[in-house]
Motif scaffolding. Structure first.
Motif, PDB file in Angstrom:
ATOM      1  N   ARG A 117      48.991  42.435  57.839  1.00  0.00           N
ATOM      2  CA  ARG A 117      48.347  43.497  57.037  1.00  0.00           C
ATOM      3  C   ARG A 117      49.340  44.608  56.720  1.00  0.00           C
ATOM      4  N   MET A 120      51.844  43.667  54.166  1.00  0.00           N
ATOM      5  CA  MET A 120      51.281  43.597  52.817  1.00  0.00           C
ATOM      6  C   MET A 120      50.726  44.925  52.350  1.00  0.00           C
ATOM      7  N   ASN A 121      50.904  45.932  53.197  1.00  0.00           N
ATOM      8  CA  ASN A 121      50.445  47.254  52.808  1.00  0.00           C
ATOM      9  C   ASN A 121      48.929  47.326  52.619  1.00  0.00           C
ATOM     10  N   LEU A 122      48.206  46.580  53.453  1.00  0.00           N
ATOM     11  CA  LEU A 122      46.743  46.618  53.386  1.00  0.00           C
ATOM     12  C   LEU A 122      46.224  47.781  54.241  1.00  0.00           C
TER      13      LEU A 122
ATOM     14  N   PRO B  17      45.293  37.189  55.123  1.00  0.00           N
ATOM     15  CA  PRO B  17      45.260  38.573  54.602  1.00  0.00           C
ATOM     16  C   PRO B  17      45.745  38.672  53.153  1.00  0.00           C
ATOM     17  N   GLU B  20      42.889  38.785  50.897  1.00  0.00           N
ATOM     18  CA  GLU B  20      42.299  40.133  50.833  1.00  0.00           C
ATOM     19  C   GLU B  20      43.100  40.978  49.838  1.00  0.00           C
ATOM     20  N   LYS B  21      44.418  40.822  49.899  1.00  0.00           N
ATOM     21  CA  LYS B  21      45.293  41.604  49.023  1.00  0.00           C
ATOM     22  C   LYS B  21      44.962  41.335  47.540  1.00  0.00           C
ATOM     23  N   ARG B  24      41.556  42.744  46.529  1.00  0.00           N
ATOM     24  CA  ARG B  24      41.588  44.201  46.317  1.00  0.00           C
ATOM     25  C   ARG B  24      42.249  44.537  44.973  1.00  0.00           C
TER      26      ARG B  24
END
Lengths: 148, 313
Positions: A117, A120-122, B17, B20-21, B24
């Motif tokens: 995360r 990925m800069n989440l 993830p 998710e990226k 978003r």
């Protein structure tokens, strides 16, 4: 035990129909898988032998049979009921047991992958409601014990 | 448009993830009123939880729905399983007041009440119905004209239909329409609606799971598909990870797996790297290479043009 969870009258018709058979992904692709055999044994009251069979875990719960079924019932219901009896007697595939234990402990089946995360800069993941769920699940179990 | 909570589910956040990226990124690109909500748990997953304890299955899903009910939000999810499980329980509780009262008796201890007002939608029907193909077409920088892509709906996008009511459960159209809006040819293939088979991996039957993946991938290879488009983390696991495992054993299919949000993101002008597509296990380069070589066709700039270009359905 099984009769309480299933509508045996519907299953009698189900065992003679098979409208879903040719569309069931496991029936089509997995040799030896035929839920009609299981259902015939349920109707005849002779289903215990299936509890140890891997067949009852081969239903993928894709709900295709439910959509094809003239009664909107489907043999998925029979397989779900069989699996529920099997797990009550402690007969689990290892991964189901592991998955259930993780769910019971955390309310989730996996935690957010933090290093990825960050890379990925989440944003930080939202807080889990696991603790609250555990509390109300404990209440449910308490209520069950009270009902004996 | 009503604000909505994104229900990420366990699998995307724990294992993918990058999905998710990209989700978003496309939600932000269309300025959709999404937010993250504290307090969700597992939806819960049907095959692991419902098989062990149906009441726990119902209670968990009811609590998740009650959480957004209390905030006046809807739910949109990039996971088909999550939406299907939540909707199944919502339908069951709406139809069964006795069960609903019992569940609410327990939820009360957490200050929550299941009302079932929240609308629960998967991302694909959400983009189709609430954003719409016209709005999408207008934003396209480069479409997928000339690409031969197969759509895999994933069983739980539209089934059980009595709970989801968002597309024809036996002949769904919305994902195909979105692909057409993005300019691609949606390949019609015999196993289009067949379950991916990933569930078999969750019950210690890995070889059977691989077999189911193989059936579909072989078919797509013979049809010359440039990629398989889907929008479910379980199907993604099945076709990306299990395809990779088979490739390691010498069985080569070469079918790149593209998440719907990645396909949309590419069309909007984001790079594959920005979208996190370099995290896939099966190489997506052949798909990207072919796309780079294809002529530039932008989306329709005006509503009139978009209307003229719309595919009849």
């Amino acid at each position: 035990m099984l009769g309480a969870a299933l509508n045996i009258k519907l299953l009698e018709m189900c065992s003679k129909c098979g409208a879903c058979y040719s569309i069931c992904p496991s029936c089509v692709n997995l040799p030896g898988y035929d839920p009609r055999e299981v259902i015939q044994d349920i109707v005849a009251g002779d289903w215990e032998k299936w509890l140890l069979s891997k067949s009852i875990w081969q239903c993928l719960e894709c709900h295709y049979c439910l959509e094809m079924c003239y009664q909107h019932y489907g043999f998925e219901n029979a397989m779900t009921a069989m699996r529920a009896v099997a797990t009550k007697r402690g007969i689990f595939p290892v991964q189901v047991k592991r998955g259930w234990e993780m769910f019971a402990k955390t309310g989730k089946l996996g935690e957010p992958a933090m290093p990825a995360r960050k890379k990925m800069n989440l944003p930080a993941p939202a807080a889990s409601g696991g603790e609250e769920l555990k509390k109300i699940y404990a209440l449910l179990k308490e209520k069950r014990r009270g009902q004996g | 448009m009503k604000d909505f909570a994104v229900f990420w589910g366990c699998t995307i956040q724990a294992r993918f993830p990058f999905l998710e990226k990209s989700t978003r990124m496309v939600l932000d690109a269309f300025k959709l009123p999404h937010r993250d909500v504290d307090g969700f748990t597992c939806c819960p997953e049907k095959s692991l939880v419902n098989n062990v304890d149906h009441a726990a299955f119902v209670l968990t899903a009811a609590r998740n729905v009650a959480l957004v009910d209390g905030m006046g939000l809807d739910i949109v999810s990039p996971c088909t399983g999550c939406v299907s499980n939540l909707a199944t329980v919502k339908g069951e509780l709406k139809a069964n007041p006795v069960e609903r009262t019992a569940v609410n008796g327990l939820l009360k201890a957490a200050g929550k009440e299941f009302k079932g007002n929240a609308k629960l939608t998967h991302l694909v029907p959400f983009f189709h119905d609430s954003v719409g193909v016209f709005a999408i077409k207008q934003r396209i920088k480069k479409d997928f004209s000339g690409m031969r892509l197969a759509v895999h709906y994933g069983c739980h996008m539209m089934r059980p239909s009595h709970a989801l009511r968002n597309d024809d459960p036996l002949d769904p159209k919305k994902f195909d329409n979105l692909l057409a809006a993005l300019g691609a040819v949606s390949l019609q293939h015999p196993t289009k609606l067949q379950c991916c088979g990933q569930g078999l991996d969750r019950v210690d039957q890995h070889d059977n799971a691989l077999h189911m993946a193989r059936v579909k991938l072989k078919e797509l290879k013979s049809l010359g598909a440039d990629g398989l488009v889907l929008c479910c983390p379980s199907c993604f696991l099945q076709f990306d990870n299990n395809q990779f495992l088979m490739e390691k054993e010498g069985e080569k299919f070469g079918i790149p797996i593209i998440y719907f949000t990645e396909l949309l993101g590419l069309a909007l002008g984001y790079t594959a790297e920005e979208l996190g597509m370099n995290s896939h296990r099966v190489d997506v380069e052949p798909f990207l290479e072919k796309w780079k070589r294809s002529p530039l066709v932008a989306g329709s700039g005006t509503i009139d043009e978009a209307l003229n270009a719309v595919v009849a359905f």
